[in-house]
Motif scaffolding. Structure first.
Motif, PDB file in Angstrom:
ATOM      1  N   VAL A 250       0.709  -1.371   0.156  1.00 18.74           N
ATOM      2  CA  VAL A 250       0.304  -0.492  -0.107  1.00 18.74           C
ATOM      3  C   VAL A 250       0.645   1.263  -0.059  1.00 18.74           C
ATOM      4  O   VAL A 250       0.406   2.611  -0.832  1.00 18.74           O
ATOM      5  N   PHE A 251       1.911   1.538   0.488  1.00 18.85           N
ATOM      6  CA  PHE A 251       3.088   2.168   0.702  1.00 18.85           C
ATOM      7  C   PHE A 251       3.876   2.540  -0.476  1.00 18.85           C
ATOM      8  O   PHE A 251       3.753   3.637  -0.926  1.00 18.85           O
ATOM      9  N   ILE A 252       3.625   1.548  -1.102  1.00 22.48           N
ATOM     10  CA  ILE A 252       4.911   1.718  -2.527  1.00 22.48           C
ATOM     11  C   ILE A 252       3.216   2.704  -3.424  1.00 22.48           C
ATOM     12  O   ILE A 252       4.341   2.858  -4.189  1.00 22.48           O
ATOM     13  N   ASN A 253       3.045   2.621  -3.145  1.00 24.83           N
ATOM     14  CA  ASN A 253       1.516   2.857  -4.199  1.00 24.83           C
ATOM     15  C   ASN A 253       1.800   4.531  -4.035  1.00 24.83           C
ATOM     16  O   ASN A 253       1.594   5.257  -4.876  1.00 24.83           O
ATOM     17  N   LEU A 254       2.494   5.329  -3.046  1.00 20.41           N
ATOM     18  CA  LEU A 254       2.651   6.690  -2.821  1.00 20.41           C
ATOM     19  C   LEU A 254       3.560   7.028  -4.115  1.00 20.41           C
ATOM     20  O   LEU A 254       3.529   8.041  -4.660  1.00 20.41           O
ATOM     21  N   THR A 255       4.816   6.424  -3.941  1.00 17.08           N
ATOM     22  CA  THR A 255       5.763   6.676  -4.948  1.00 17.08           C
ATOM     23  C   THR A 255       5.724   7.478  -6.091  1.00 17.08           C
ATOM     24  O   THR A 255       6.286   8.463  -6.587  1.00 17.08           O
TER      25      THR A 255
END
Length: 311
Positions: A250-255
């Motif tokens: 989910v955090f990788i989506n912020l990249t």
């Protein structure tokens, strides 16, 4: 515990911002320096920082023949293949497109895990992979009918994405017996050396061109190597086992979000509607395809059980 979780979330968010802005930094670097030579220098710098950390901590251990077999495979895919294609692609496509295409890495890793590691894949995860692919196709074609120069750059970035996903499969096997930080250090130092030698062959005057480069561009290179690559990977490795693979996805989506914003602010790149649509599809695809949705539900269930005793 709650305070610690908030701290980890903050670290991961900041890390994703750094990685997103690193796409902007790399676009600047390949504009001013020979792409391949620059990558060799940048990654070697990151390797030196990690080596210093390992020496200080005294955690270096000798590798077995099996360990070296996995490590060589990772060097060729995760460093040489990935970073060569990334550098070449960024010379002819935008930083925003590169970030969006690279965000497909979790989905490609999940698909390769299914093919080679026999990991279970549900219909929802397969649907997520397909959604992510459609999102990337939107980004690459941008409504066009053929392959323009920038689209060839997008395809090169796609190659970089596949190489990185392959390396993640190998890393999963290698880290059964190798410390992750030591493996990353060897990857960076050995892989960067190979990339640098390839750079000397492709651009014999690459070193002299870099030495004549502006100081501010060298500052970008140092920050990219030390902060984004060395520090970013160290922080990622330090928090991944605490947050779990689902939340990490989910955090990788912020990249790509931070990359899109940074590209618009610092490079003046126009954000098109197809990029936004592709970004939305990729987010949904990663959320489903990596199992993040199921992981989130399982974590909620565990929390309710701990706090109330209800199954």
């Amino acid at each position: 515990m709650k305070h610690n979780t908030i701290g980890l979330y903050s670290i991961m968010t900041f890390n994703m911002m750094i990685w997103g802005l690193n796409a902007v930094a790399l676009k600047i670097l390949v504009t001013h320096f020979p792409a391949v030579t620059m990558q060799g220098v940048r990654i070697f710098l990151a390797g030196l920082v990690l080596l210093l950390y390992i020496v200080i901590k005294r955690t270096w251990k000798p590798l077995t023949k099996r360990d070296w077999g996995w490590t060589i495979g990772i060097i060729l895919t995760g460093v040489v293949g990935h970073h060569l294609f990334l550098a070449w692609g960024l010379t002819i496509t935008t930083a925003s497109n590169a970030a969006l295409i690279l965000s497909l890495v979790p989905l490609m890793t999940a698909f390769l895990s299914f093919l080679f590691l026999r990991e279970h894949i549900t219909p929802a995860r397969m649907g997520g992979i397909l959604l992510g692919l459609i999102g990337v196709i939107l980004v690459v074609l941008r409504g066009g009918t053929g392959l323009s120069t920038s689209m060839w750059g997008d395809l090169l970035i796609g190659g970089a994405m596949i190489f990185q996903a392959c390396s993640f499969i190998l890393i999963k096997k290698a880290t059964d017996t190798i410390d992750a930080k030591q493996l990353t250090t060897i990857m960076f130092l050995a892989g960067a050396t190979l990339i640098f030698l390839i750079g000397l062959f492709i651009s014999p005057d690459g070193v002299s061109i870099m030495l004549e480069g502006p100081l501010w561009v060298w500052a970008v290179l140092i920050v990219s190597g030390v902060v984004a690559t060395a520090w970013g990977h160290a922080m990622y490795n330090a928090t991944i086992h605490q947050l779990g693979p689902g939340q990490t996805a989910v955090f990788i989506n912020l990249t790509p979000f931070f990359a899109l914003v940074g590209s618009a602010l610092f490079l003046g790149e126009a954000i098109q509607w197809v990029q936004i649509a592709g970004f939305a599809l990729i987010i949904v695809g990663v959320f489903l395809g990596t199992g993040a949705w199921g992981e989130g539900e399982r974590m909620k269930a565990r929390t309710v059980h701990r706090e109330t005793g209800i199954h």
